[in-house]
Design a protein around this motif. Structure first.
Motif, PDB file in Angstrom:
ATOM      1  N   SER A 303     -21.949 104.531  35.308  1.00  0.00           N
ATOM      2  CA  SER A 303     -22.114 104.800  36.731  1.00  0.00           C
ATOM      3  C   SER A 303     -20.921 104.252  37.502  1.00  0.00           C
ATOM      4  N   GLU A 304     -20.620 104.909  38.616  1.00  0.00           N
ATOM      5  CA  GLU A 304     -19.589 104.443  39.546  1.00  0.00           C
ATOM      6  C   GLU A 304     -20.246 104.170  40.895  1.00  0.00           C
ATOM      7  N   ARG A 305     -20.097 102.961  41.374  1.00  0.00           N
ATOM      8  CA  ARG A 305     -20.645 102.609  42.687  1.00  0.00           C
ATOM      9  C   ARG A 305     -19.542 102.799  43.737  1.00  0.00           C
ATOM     10  N   ALA A 312     -23.815 106.231  44.522  1.00  0.00           N
ATOM     11  CA  ALA A 312     -23.379 105.942  43.158  1.00  0.00           C
ATOM     12  C   ALA A 312     -23.293 107.260  42.413  1.00  0.00           C
ATOM     13  N   SER A 326     -25.179 112.454  41.925  1.00  0.00           N
ATOM     14  CA  SER A 326     -25.005 111.538  43.044  1.00  0.00           C
ATOM     15  C   SER A 326     -26.357 110.962  43.457  1.00  0.00           C
ATOM     16  N   LEU A 329     -26.960 104.626  47.017  1.00  0.00           N
ATOM     17  CA  LEU A 329     -26.512 103.392  46.371  1.00  0.00           C
ATOM     18  C   LEU A 329     -27.672 102.459  46.041  1.00  0.00           C
ATOM     19  N   ALA A 332     -29.364 103.286  42.699  1.00  0.00           N
ATOM     20  CA  ALA A 332     -28.496 103.491  41.537  1.00  0.00           C
ATOM     21  C   ALA A 332     -29.000 102.793  40.292  1.00  0.00           C
TER      22      ALA A 332
END
Length: 368
Positions: A303-305, A312, A326, A329, A332
């Motif tokens: 995952s990318e925050r 996220a 998506s 946040l 996430a």
């Protein structure tokens, strides 16, 4: 102000296998005072197109018009074009003021006219620009050199601005500041502009419209919403937007959509827009539905925050296909809803499987 019109521009170069096309039948219109941002992958012909418009290269076929004037065979120094390059291209032996004044010293202008134009341009470039005029380019930072290069372009009062990735060599902070300065200048002067960049966010900010190029052709011209919500083909759809579009191979049969051995019924109205047989689905990261009774699990890889966007991006595999989802946040870290995941069929882009042209798009979301 003047408009720009290109009619069936072709540019060929000699190559090992004979003549190689760099530009393929490009026709384009840019209105008075409009800024058109040109984006596309490396080698697609963006910079070649700029050189042809400037007169640094002559087209093999086709015509170039500034307003109603045919400029196809006019020398670049007689076109009234202002160009800004990514490598600044300043005269190293001249101070910044000399770089701005060089044009006037070699044309029929008086010293007083030159001084007035340089002074007025320095004011437009901002309160801190004046101190750059007495310095040599080698003593300036990259951002300062680019500001001088832009001022040198502006001081000539050009008919058309041509900008070839002018801020690509700057650090992130200076790039943001210079981008805002250029945008202000374009709004002030309302000079017709072609702005080449590989950065779509920069293109969206700088351009009144965008043109997407591929392999020497212009695939589509329009606003960001045009390209994002109604791309003409799969290439434009995958090029515009961040994170990139997820593409799923599928097939439609008797109102049911089949993906990797699984199938779902499509809403009747949506199915009526689509032909039976193979197709491709374009799924934006925000167009996934969680906690669906007919959903299937996402195998999460990472995952990318993105705190600034309060989202996220969850990367993983769904039915064996790599996808990006998506999430808000704050949600996430809760993956339970991703165990029953499926695309929102009514929000997807549907493309032909053979030539990848757009079959159906729901268009931009309703505001109310």
């Amino acid at each position: 102000m003047t408009s720009l019109r290109l009619e069936h521009i072709v540019k060929d170069y000699d190559g090992p296998g004979g003549r190689q096309p760099a530009l393929r039948d490009i026709s384009l219109e840019v209105g008075d005072g409009e800024a058109l941002a040109i984006v596309g992958p490396s080698g697609c012909g963006k910079s070649t197109l700029l050189k042809v418009v400037a007169g640094l290269e002559f087209p093999t076929h086709g015509r170039i018009y500034y307003g109603d004037l045919d400029m196809t065979e006019i020398k670049p120094q007689d076109r009234g074009v202002g160009m800004v390059f990514q490598d600044y291209a300043l005269y190293p032996a001249m101070k910044s003021k000399g770089n701005l004044a060089y044009y006037f010293e070699h044309h029929a202008y008086t010293h007083e006219q030159m001084e007035e134009r340089v002074r007025r341009t320095a004011e437009l470039m901002g309160v801190d620009f004046q101190h750059l005029l007495g310095r040599f380019p080698e003593t300036l930072s990259g951002g300062e050199q680019q500001r001088v290069a832009i001022a040198r372009c502006i001081v000539r009062d050009p008919t058309i601005f041509l900008m070839d990735e002018p801020i690509v060599n700057l650090d992130a902070k200076r790039r943001e500041q210079t981008r805002i300065e250029i945008k202000k200048l374009l709004r002030t002067f309302r000079v017709t502009t072609l702005y080449v960049t590989h950065d779509q966010q920069e293109a969206i900010f700088m351009g009144d419209r965008l043109a997407v190029m591929r392999a020497g052709r212009i695939e589509q011209v329009g606003s960001f919403d045009d390209l994002y919500y109604a791309p003409v083909n799969l290439f434009v759809a995958t090029f515009i937007g961040s994170p990139p579009l997820t593409v799923l191979p599928a097939a439609l049969s008797e109102g049911r959509l089949h993906i990797a051995g699984q199938s779902w019924p499509l809403p009747e109205e949506l199915a009526g827009h689509l032909p039976s047989g193979p197709l491709r689905l374009g799924v934006r990261a925000e167009h996934w539905l969680r906690d669906q009774p007919d959903g299937l699990p996402l195998e999460i890889s990472h995952s990318e925050r993105i705190p600034t966007e309060r989202i996220a991006l969850v990367h993983g595999h769904w039915l064996g296909q790599r996808v990006i989802v998506s999430l808000p946040l704050e949600e996430a870290d809760d993956s339970r809803g991703l165990q029953r995941l499926r695309p929102d069929w009514e929000q997807l882009l549907y493309f032909a499987a053979d030539d990848e042209h757009l079959l159906y798009s729901p268009g931009p979301p309703a505001l109310f």
